[in-house]
Structure formats: structure tokens, C-alpha cells
Design an enzyme around this catalytic site. Structure first.
Site, mmCIF file in Angstrom:
data_model
loop_
_atom_site.group_PDB
_atom_site.id
_atom_site.type_symbol
_atom_site.label_atom_id
_atom_site.label_comp_id
_atom_site.label_asym_id
_atom_site.label_seq_id
_atom_site.Cartn_x
_atom_site.Cartn_y
_atom_site.Cartn_z
ATOM 1 N N GLU A 45 0.836 -1.205 0.000
ATOM 2 C CA GLU A 45 0.000 0.000 0.000
ATOM 3 C C GLU A 45 0.872 1.256 0.000
ATOM 4 O O GLU A 45 0.616 2.216 -0.739
ATOM 5 C CB GLU A 45 -0.907 -0.004 1.227
ATOM 6 C CG GLU A 45 -1.714 1.272 1.414
ATOM 7 C CD GLU A 45 -2.070 1.517 2.861
ATOM 8 O OE1 GLU A 45 -2.352 2.680 3.195
ATOM 9 O OE2 GLU A 45 -2.057 0.570 3.661
ATOM 10 N N ASP A 49 0.730 3.861 -3.245
ATOM 11 C CA ASP A 49 0.349 5.265 -3.122
ATOM 12 C C ASP A 49 1.294 6.147 -3.928
ATOM 13 O O ASP A 49 0.863 7.082 -4.614
ATOM 14 C CB ASP A 49 0.354 5.661 -1.652
ATOM 15 C CG ASP A 49 0.038 7.120 -1.440
ATOM 16 O OD1 ASP A 49 -1.078 7.551 -1.802
ATOM 17 O OD2 ASP A 49 0.897 7.856 -0.911
ATOM 18 N N ASP A 118 -7.026 1.192 0.519
ATOM 19 C CA ASP A 118 -5.683 0.675 0.802
ATOM 20 C C ASP A 118 -5.355 -0.514 -0.102
ATOM 21 O O ASP A 118 -4.244 -0.619 -0.639
ATOM 22 C CB ASP A 118 -5.581 0.235 2.262
ATOM 23 C CG ASP A 118 -5.609 1.404 3.235
ATOM 24 O OD1 ASP A 118 -5.473 2.562 2.780
ATOM 25 O OD2 ASP A 118 -5.774 1.155 4.446
ATOM 26 N N GLU A 121 -4.498 0.509 -3.676
ATOM 27 C CA GLU A 121 -3.119 0.984 -3.780
ATOM 28 C C GLU A 121 -2.144 -0.193 -3.751
ATOM 29 O O GLU A 121 -1.133 -0.199 -4.474
ATOM 30 C CB GLU A 121 -2.821 1.957 -2.646
ATOM 31 C CG GLU A 121 -3.570 3.275 -2.762
ATOM 32 C CD GLU A 121 -3.397 4.163 -1.560
ATOM 33 O OE1 GLU A 121 -3.720 5.364 -1.660
ATOM 34 O OE2 GLU A 121 -2.945 3.677 -0.492
#
Length: 232
Positions: A45, A49, A118, A121
Site C-alpha cells: 500500500e 500510493d 488501501d 493501492e
């Protein structure tokens, strides 16, 4: 490693077949399901991002070559925020393949915005680690679809506009008050009132406080600009 039928179908939905399927399994494993011998998706995650940010920043620059940094920043934020990631995750039914612990599953974790965002990502990072930036970029642009083209409208911030309206007239900034909360803990629905010191108010309901505040601000601003003050 052979993937289960549901994960194979998920690969088709995202348009990427993994050379290293363990990456996909890890991306879809929530911390509540992990154990000392099983990795969860938190590290992916973190990486995803950053990959998403790079892809979106590049896409925005390519889409509007005349945009200033001040114009690009809110568009970027609208495209990478957790709510947008969760929306994309719902469109590909990511929740159906999330690996959750029993307590998280019983509390509706497959529908939770934070978990979906989450995991989305993490999936981006898994594709990046599996096949490189070009593959991750292609998937993101495909899944985000026309959001990039229409992000200018989505990026307008009603709360900022309402505050500027009030300040221009010597008024205090608007207040946002939670007037109601309904639904179960795992899927709450909020009703927020946007209020000005002069008594003007508008209310809106959404599945997150931020969305309800934005919608209430937009409704109140529309009334104010239409000279229909004071209605609730």
C-alpha cells in the site's frame, strides 16, 4: 503458485496476468488476516500510493499542458484520494477477493472505504513489482477511465468556495455540524449541516463526513448565489 478461480477472475478484471501471483495474494491480504508466516498488504500500500501519484501527476500534465501548478494540485488530490481509490475498487469488485480476519469480515470489512482504498493501492504496487511502471500505469489509466478528463469539475472544492464567499462579506467561516448519524458502525451515514453566522444553512447526507460536508457546502453556496438565503 496457482491462483484460485476468484483471483484468476480478478486478474481479468484489472487486465493484468501476474508472473508472480504471490504479489497479488499479498496485495489482497489485510492485516487482520495475516500471521507471522503470512505478509499483509501494508508495505505494498505504501508503495502503491507513490506509484499512483506518479502516474496521475504525469497524466494530468499530459492532459492539460497549459494548466498551472495551482490548477493541477486539486485535480491531483481528487484523483489519488482514498475515496477515489475505493470507488475504483468497488467497480472491479475488489472487496469480494479481500482476505480478512474473522472479526473484520463480520464487521463488513469488504465494504469499508479505508480497506478498499488501501487494497487498491496495494494492487497497483503489486502490478508495478510484477511487471514494471509501464504495466502499472496502463492498469491505472484503464481503471480510472474518464476520471482524468472530468477531474476539473470533480476537483472544485465547495467548502473553500463557501468560506471565500463568507470572508468576502466580512463573515466568520462556515461551521459544519453533524446533525445525524445512521446505519451500522461499519457503514455509517452522516447528515451534516453547513451553517453561516447569519443563520443560513443547508444539509446533506453521505457515507462519509467529508462528502457530506462538501455536499452541504455546495448546496448552501448554490442557495446563496441564487439569493435564496436562510432556508434549511
Amino acid at each position: 503458485m496457482k491462483l484460485s478461480a476468484d483471483l484468476t477472475a480478478f486478474q481479468a478484471r484489472i487486465g493484468h496476468e501476474f508472473e508472480h501471483p504471490a504479489l497479488l495474494v499479498r496485495a489482497l491480504t489485510h492485516g487482520s488476516y495475516s500471521s507471522p508466516n503470512r505478509d499483509d498488504n501494508q508495505r505494498l500500500e505504501f508503495l502503491g500510493d507513490r506509484v499512483l501519484g506518479l502516474v496521475m501527476a504525469t497524466a494530468l500534465l499530459d492532459h492539460d499542458k497549459g494548466a498551472t501548478e495551482g490548477q493541477l494540485a486539486p485535480r491531483f488530490n481528487a484523483l489519488v484520494r482514498k475515496e477515489t481509490c475505493a470507488d475504483v475498487a468497488r467497480e472491479i469488485d475488489l472487496g469480494a477477493v479481500l482476505k480478512l480476519g474473522r472479526s473484520e469480515m463480520m464487521s463488513g470489512g469488504r465494504r469499508k472505504q479505508a480497506l478498499l482504498g488501501d487494497a487498491m493501492e496495494a494492487v497497483i504496487a503489486a502490478v508495478y513489482r510484477d511487471a514494471g511502471l509501464a504495466a502499472a500505469q496502463a492498469m491505472v489509466l484503464r481503471l480510472w477511465g474518464d476520471r482524468i478528463a472530468r477531474v476539473e469539475a470533480d476537483a472544485r472544492d465547495p467548502k473553500t468556495a463557501l468560506q471565500e464567499w463568507a470572508q468576502a462579506r466580512g463573515m466568520k467561516p462556515p461551521a459544519y455540524v453533524e446533525v445525524d448519524r445512521a446505519g451500522p458502525d461499519h457503514a455509517p451515514v452522516f447528515t451534516i449541516a453547513a451553517r453561516l453566522a447569519g443563520g443560513q444553512e443547508a444539509r446533506a447526507t453521505a457515507n462519509s463526513k467529508r462528502r457530506a460536508e462538501q455536499a452541504a457546502a455546495a448546496a448552501l453556496l448554490e442557495r446563496l448565489e441564487g439569493n435564496v438565503d436562510g432556508a434549511t
